[in-house]
Motif scaffolding. Structure first.
Motif, mmCIF file in Angstrom:
data_model
loop_
_atom_site.group_PDB
_atom_site.id
_atom_site.type_symbol
_atom_site.label_atom_id
_atom_site.label_comp_id
_atom_site.label_asym_id
_atom_site.label_seq_id
_atom_site.Cartn_x
_atom_site.Cartn_y
_atom_site.Cartn_z
ATOM 1 N N GLU A 1 -6.841 1.640 -5.959
ATOM 2 C CA GLU A 1 -6.121 0.903 -7.217
ATOM 3 C C GLU A 1 -7.445 0.740 -8.260
ATOM 4 O O GLU A 1 -7.063 0.093 -9.241
ATOM 5 C CB GLU A 1 -5.647 -0.768 -6.746
ATOM 6 N N MET B 1 0.793 -1.293 0.024
ATOM 7 C CA MET B 1 -0.120 0.001 -0.066
ATOM 8 C C MET B 1 0.746 1.243 -0.155
ATOM 9 O O MET B 1 0.390 2.306 -0.360
ATOM 10 C CB MET B 1 -0.970 -0.044 1.332
ATOM 11 N N LEU C 1 -10.443 -4.994 -2.393
ATOM 12 C CA LEU C 1 -8.993 -4.732 -2.472
ATOM 13 C C LEU C 1 -8.311 -6.109 -2.389
ATOM 14 O O LEU C 1 -8.536 -7.022 -1.738
ATOM 15 C CB LEU C 1 -8.543 -4.246 -1.083
ATOM 16 N N CYS C 2 -7.547 -6.138 -3.454
ATOM 17 C CA CYS C 2 -6.909 -7.689 -3.641
ATOM 18 C C CYS C 2 -5.304 -7.228 -3.552
ATOM 19 O O CYS C 2 -4.890 -6.364 -4.417
ATOM 20 C CB CYS C 2 -7.187 -8.360 -4.871
ATOM 21 N N GLY D 1 -14.964 3.310 0.682
ATOM 22 C CA GLY D 1 -13.526 2.714 0.784
ATOM 23 C C GLY D 1 -12.633 3.915 -0.149
ATOM 24 O O GLY D 1 -13.025 4.425 -1.080
ATOM 25 N N ARG D 2 -11.416 3.434 0.161
ATOM 26 C CA ARG D 2 -10.374 4.245 -0.631
ATOM 27 C C ARG D 2 -10.290 3.908 -2.096
ATOM 28 O O ARG D 2 -10.244 4.740 -3.050
ATOM 29 C CB ARG D 2 -8.916 3.898 0.074
ATOM 30 N N ASP E 1 -10.276 -1.633 3.482
ATOM 31 C CA ASP E 1 -9.205 -0.639 2.614
ATOM 32 C C ASP E 1 -9.172 0.499 3.208
ATOM 33 O O ASP E 1 -8.446 1.328 2.725
ATOM 34 C CB ASP E 1 -9.454 -0.826 1.063
ATOM 35 N N HIS F 1 -7.079 -6.472 6.982
ATOM 36 C CA HIS F 1 -6.065 -5.567 6.639
ATOM 37 C C HIS F 1 -5.256 -4.868 7.931
ATOM 38 O O HIS F 1 -5.895 -3.629 8.367
ATOM 39 C CB HIS F 1 -6.458 -4.692 5.683
ATOM 40 N N THR G 1 -3.989 -1.494 7.598
ATOM 41 C CA THR G 1 -4.743 -0.226 7.496
ATOM 42 C C THR G 1 -5.647 -0.137 8.679
ATOM 43 O O THR G 1 -5.949 1.109 9.219
ATOM 44 C CB THR G 1 -5.843 -0.577 6.237
ATOM 45 N N PHE H 1 -9.737 -6.938 4.038
ATOM 46 C CA PHE H 1 -10.550 -5.871 4.516
ATOM 47 C C PHE H 1 -10.313 -5.152 5.883
ATOM 48 O O PHE H 1 -9.930 -6.071 6.739
ATOM 49 C CB PHE H 1 -12.109 -6.545 4.837
#
Length: 334
Positions: A93, A14, A241-242, A89-90, A251, A291, A294, A249
């Motif tokens: 990507e 990230m 998110l990957c 979420g953010r 993100d 995650h 995060t 989870f």
């Protein structure tokens, strides 16, 4: 089957720098010609007992900007439109300038593509919208990723009703949006012994003032019940998110998500079963994890919940411009 699927999600951390970000964006755009036809049919074959939902009439465009969490500016057929982003979420990507996205005009929704709000009000009764479009899909390499967080709940509910998920086949009733302090209104347990035990340990204990302060006030996504089964409260989480084949989870930090997890831990000791279900809205995710980088508080909360007998399951979807399809085979949560 899982081993046959090529992992296509990025393997960068990230904290990647601008050059790495540019490479990711270039990679996504270089796959432009492949997106329209890519869809993992194996995940949604008739033999897989997959659950499919129509996405309605989607139109392809290019993202120009994302001024805030819930708003996207999109170039669509030579015009600039504004679209609602259902995922706060953010999504760095996925939602960057120039990336391919698919939007849906809310006025073209029909019975198959229609979505209801969090409290199940039909479209005609929902508050007046400031935007005419929903942003539904975003491109990543040669796949589409669904960023509409309303679909995982719909997919889960449909899968339970269709007996498509082996861990939920014995449940015969399902209620949405259930608050623990109103649990008694929804309990329909056929087994008097289980019902009495549940009420005495959970809803029956809520009446005292000291317990009222401790009782979770959140609404849980689903309450499932079935013969000879303890009532089950379920929270469904959307994963988009990957990194390196792992769905992460959340993100972005989520106080609400951590609170739900802590409350499920409390529920599991009060006569109810509790479960967290992650649904990855992209086919390149092979497993799911918290995650921690995060949101360490969420990661700690879910670890504690698992140790307190809150079950955790994960599933993944294949996505096309026409449908989102939930594969009923669980993927690992680690």
């Amino acid at each position: 089957m899982l081993e046959q699927v090529l992992v296509k999600c990025h393997t960068m951390g990230m904290s990647r720098d601008n050059n790495e970000t540019d490479k990711t964006r270039k990679s996504a755009n270089d796959q432009e010609g492949r997106l329209a036809g890519h869809f993992d049919a194996n995940l949604c074959s008739e033999e897989s007992r997959a659950v499919s939902i129509s996405l309605g009439q989607l139109v392809e465009g290019r993202l120009i900007d994302r001024p805030n969490r819930f708003l996207a500016v999109v170039s669509l057929a030579g015009k600039t439109i504004q679209a609602h982003v259902p995922d706060p979420g953010r999504l760095k990507e996925l939602l960057f300038s120039g990336n391919k996205v698919m939007v849906r005009n809310i006025n073209t929704l029909n019975n198959t593509g229609n979505l209801q709000g969090r409290h199940n009000q039909p479209k005609s009764q929902m508050p007046r919208r400031k935007t005419q479009y929903d942003l539904v899909l975003a491109a990543f390499n040669d796949i589409w990723v669904c960023i509409d967080t309303r679909y995982p709940n719909r997919l889960f509910e449909q899968a339970v009703k269709e007996k498509a998920l082996r861990d939920f086949k014995e449940y015969t009733s399902i209620h949405r949006e259930v608050a623990l302090n109103r649990l008694g209104e929804h309990l329909t347990q056929d087994d008097p012994e289980i019902l009495a035990r549940t009420l005495s340990k959970s809803a029956g204990n809520i009446s005292s003032p000291e317990n009222m302060r401790k009782t979770p006030k959140s609404r849980f996504d689903f309450l499932l019940q079935g013969p000879k089964k303890r009532p089950l409260l379920v929270e469904v989480k959307s994963v988009t998110l990957c990194i390196g084949g792992i769905g992460l989870f959340p993100d972005a930090p989520t106080q609400r998500g951590a609170r739900h997890v802590r409350e499920l831990k409390q529920v599991s000791s009060s006569g109810l079963d509790a479960m967290i279900v992650f649904i990855a809205q992209r086919e390149d995710i092979m497993e799911v994890s918290a995650h921690k980088e995060t949101d360490p508080k969420f990661a700690d909360a879910i670890k504690e919940a698992a140790n307190a007998n809150v079950r955790i399951l994960a599933y993944r979807c294949a996505v096309s411009p026409a449908h989102i399809c939930l594969n009923p085979e669980p993927i690992p949560y680690r």
